[in-house]
Design an enzyme around this catalytic site. Structure first.
Site, PDB file in Angstrom:
ATOM      1  N   THR A 125       7.457  52.736 -30.834  1.00  0.00           N
ATOM      2  CA  THR A 125       8.024  53.344 -29.511  1.00  0.00           C
ATOM      3  C   THR A 125       6.781  53.468 -28.649  1.00  0.00           C
ATOM      4  OG1 THR A 125       7.909  55.478 -30.814  1.00  0.00           O
ATOM      5  CG2 THR A 125       9.778  54.372 -30.680  1.00  0.00           C
ATOM      6  N   THR A 126       6.226  54.603 -28.838  1.00  0.00           N
ATOM      7  CA  THR A 126       4.836  54.867 -27.962  1.00  0.00           C
ATOM      8  C   THR A 126       3.536  54.368 -28.593  1.00  0.00           C
ATOM      9  OG1 THR A 126       4.883  57.287 -28.838  1.00  0.00           O
ATOM     10  CG2 THR A 126       5.794  56.731 -26.559  1.00  0.00           C
ATOM     11  N   GLY A 164       4.642  55.522 -35.541  1.00  0.00           N
ATOM     12  CA  GLY A 164       4.721  56.857 -35.380  1.00  0.00           C
ATOM     13  C   GLY A 164       3.289  57.257 -34.659  1.00  0.00           C
ATOM     14  N   VAL A 165       3.392  57.957 -33.566  1.00  0.00           N
ATOM     15  CA  VAL A 165       2.112  58.556 -32.979  1.00  0.00           C
ATOM     16  C   VAL A 165       2.234  60.043 -32.368  1.00  0.00           C
ATOM     17  CG1 VAL A 165       1.078  56.038 -32.433  1.00  0.00           C
ATOM     18  CG2 VAL A 165       2.909  57.222 -30.922  1.00  0.00           C
ATOM     19  N   GLY A 166       3.454  60.463 -32.395  1.00  0.00           N
ATOM     20  CA  GLY A 166       3.805  61.485 -32.026  1.00  0.00           C
ATOM     21  C   GLY A 166       4.989  62.145 -32.713  1.00  0.00           C
ATOM     22  N   THR A 212       6.430  60.828 -43.365  1.00  0.00           N
ATOM     23  CA  THR A 212       6.318  60.873 -42.002  1.00  0.00           C
ATOM     24  C   THR A 212       6.791  59.739 -41.335  1.00  0.00           C
ATOM     25  OG1 THR A 212       4.603  61.146 -40.423  1.00  0.00           O
ATOM     26  CG2 THR A 212       3.843  59.963 -42.282  1.00  0.00           C
ATOM     27  N   GLU A 228      -0.592  60.038 -30.073  1.00  0.00           N
ATOM     28  CA  GLU A 228      -0.305  60.162 -28.631  1.00  0.00           C
ATOM     29  C   GLU A 228      -1.577  60.576 -27.698  1.00  0.00           C
ATOM     30  OE1 GLU A 228       4.461  59.815 -28.460  1.00  0.00           O
ATOM     31  OE2 GLU A 228       3.399  61.836 -28.521  1.00  0.00           O
ATOM     32  N   ASN A 272       4.030  63.041 -23.288  1.00  0.00           N
ATOM     33  CA  ASN A 272       5.352  63.730 -23.984  1.00  0.00           C
ATOM     34  C   ASN A 272       5.965  64.522 -22.718  1.00  0.00           C
ATOM     35  OD1 ASN A 272       5.665  63.408 -26.712  1.00  0.00           O
ATOM     36  ND2 ASN A 272       3.571  63.729 -26.399  1.00  0.00           N
ATOM     37  N   THR A 302      11.969  60.628 -19.199  1.00  0.00           N
ATOM     38  CA  THR A 302      12.274  60.206 -17.542  1.00  0.00           C
ATOM     39  C   THR A 302      11.165  59.194 -17.222  1.00  0.00           C
ATOM     40  OG1 THR A 302      10.729  62.057 -17.031  1.00  0.00           O
ATOM     41  CG2 THR A 302      13.157  62.790 -17.014  1.00  0.00           C
TER      42      THR A 302
END
Length: 385
Positions: free
Chosen positions: A145-146, A168-170, A178, A257, A380, A385
């Site tokens: 994702t990010t 996963g980073v956030g 996790t 992140e 974040n 948006t």
């Protein structure tokens, strides 16, 4: 571009874009030739997603044959509609994998509160795709994702291979495992033995990671063993699983992140391992510690503050505590100006280790995290948006 990493014997993958992401793959199915012994751990969040609820039931018998992952859509807080959607996703993936829906681990990651685009998923599964890929790096890429890069690691245990992928980073402060992490091996291992080993490894790796103190609603970590390599020495298998999961954990922490520094916190001299982990988490989760690391500021007082927050641990005595940055003690021994300059240089590196000795017993623990930067805020603030 990440180099290809072959999946272990007995596994094939299918990745595709179904329109959830703009222009990159967002659907993954990893299928085994036959049912595998399996273990999985999940988030303890009270807002756990429909995928987690369904997968808990599917892996309860210690068997799985496929994993499906939808990226950029969490299918969380979607009620009964979301539960039906997760079941339909399992059924579609089962057709691709050639297994029963109850042998599919269903996972999702992304925005909360949105249902799957089932029309697109149905159309894709109806096209009868075939799992043909053997590259775990392609699986890791489609899960992102990010994340800024795919996370894939391989190791060996005797004649068997162990390959892990993660994203996963956030929203990472695990309360079980996790993010999303899948480990595949061709070792032959009984389900009960695999479960015990995997849970022990997870405790010291994925469950000792924190990016931002926030527990995800979708956390899932699983291991599937095809058995095609035959039995292996249990100690070697545990070591390989530990190596893979530790490397993935370090990758996840480094890619937090907005992060620029991998932060390791080692606590020793605790009453027991639980106390060591509790204190280590207090340090790694402190915004003041994380920002000091980002600014290369050897402000050991912030570490002392974080230890002191563990107020229920009445056996912690500041007169017995030792704090160090790397190999340099900063408390209680004073640091001169030359020492402070050297510490600033150390803290400006890519990896920083904070060491705490409580002087109580022989409990130890290591946790993994990262610094806190303005990049985390920007990512974040604009996530949906």
């Amino acid at each position: 571009m990440t180099a290809a990493v072959p999946l272990p014997r007995g596994f094939r993958a299918h990745v595709a874009n179904v329109g959830i992401k703009d222009d990159t793959d967002d659907l993954v199915v990893v299928a085994a030739e036959h049912p595998c012994t399996a273990s999985a751990v999940f988030t303890r969040s009270r807002f756990a997603g429909a995928s987690v609820e369904l997968s808990r039931a599917h892996v309860a018998d210690g068997r799985l044959q496929a994993v499906v992952c939808v990226s950029k859509n969490a299918n969380v807080a979607t009620g009964e509609d979301g539960r039906r959607d997760a079941a339909e996703l399992a059924a579609g993936a089962a057709r691709v994998a050639g297994c029963t829906a109850s042998d599919v681990l269903v996972t999702s990651t992304g925005v909360i509160g949105r249902r799957y685009p089932l029309g697109r998923l149905r159309a894709h599964f109806d096209s009868a795709p075939t799992p043909e890929l053997t590259d775990a790096a392609a699986v890791a890429t489609a899960m992102m994702t990010t994340d800024t890069h795919p996370k894939v690691v391989a190791a060996t245990a005797g004649e068997a291979r162990v390959v892990g992928v993660a994203k996963g980073v956030g929203m990472i402060e695990p309360d079980m495992a996790t993010m999303l992490a899948f480990v595949f091996t061709d070792a032959e291992v009984p389900a009960a033995e695999l479960d015990a080993v995997f849970r022990g490894v997870v405790a010291r790796t994925f469950n000792s990671l924190s990016i931002d103190t926030d527990t995800s609603t979708s956390d899932t970590a699983a291991v599937l063993a095809s058995g095609l390599a035959g039995p292996v020495d249990p100690t070697e298998l545990e070591a390989a699983l530990g190596s893979v999961c530790t490397s993935l954990t370090r990758m996840l922490a480094s890619d937090g992140e907005g992060a620029s520094t991998l932060l390791l916190v080692d606590v020793a001299g605790a009453r027991d391992d639980d106390q060591a982990k509790r204190v280590a988490k207090a340090v790694v989760n402190s915004p003041l510690v994380k920002t000091a690391v980002h600014g290369a500021d050897p402000n050991w007082g912030r570490v002392a503050m974080a230890i002191g927050k563990c107020s229920d641990d009445v056996d912690i005595d500041q007169e017995r505590v030792r704090i160090a940055f790397g190999d340099t003690e900063v408390y209680p021994a004073p640091v001169d100006e030359a020492g402070l300059a050297a510490l600033e240089s150390y803290l400006a590196g890519d990896e920083v280790r904070i060491v705490v000795d409580l002087g109580i017993g022989d409990g130890t623990w290591r946790v993994y995290g990262c610094d806190l930067t303005d990049g985390y805020v920007r990512i974040n603030a604009d996530y949906t948006t």
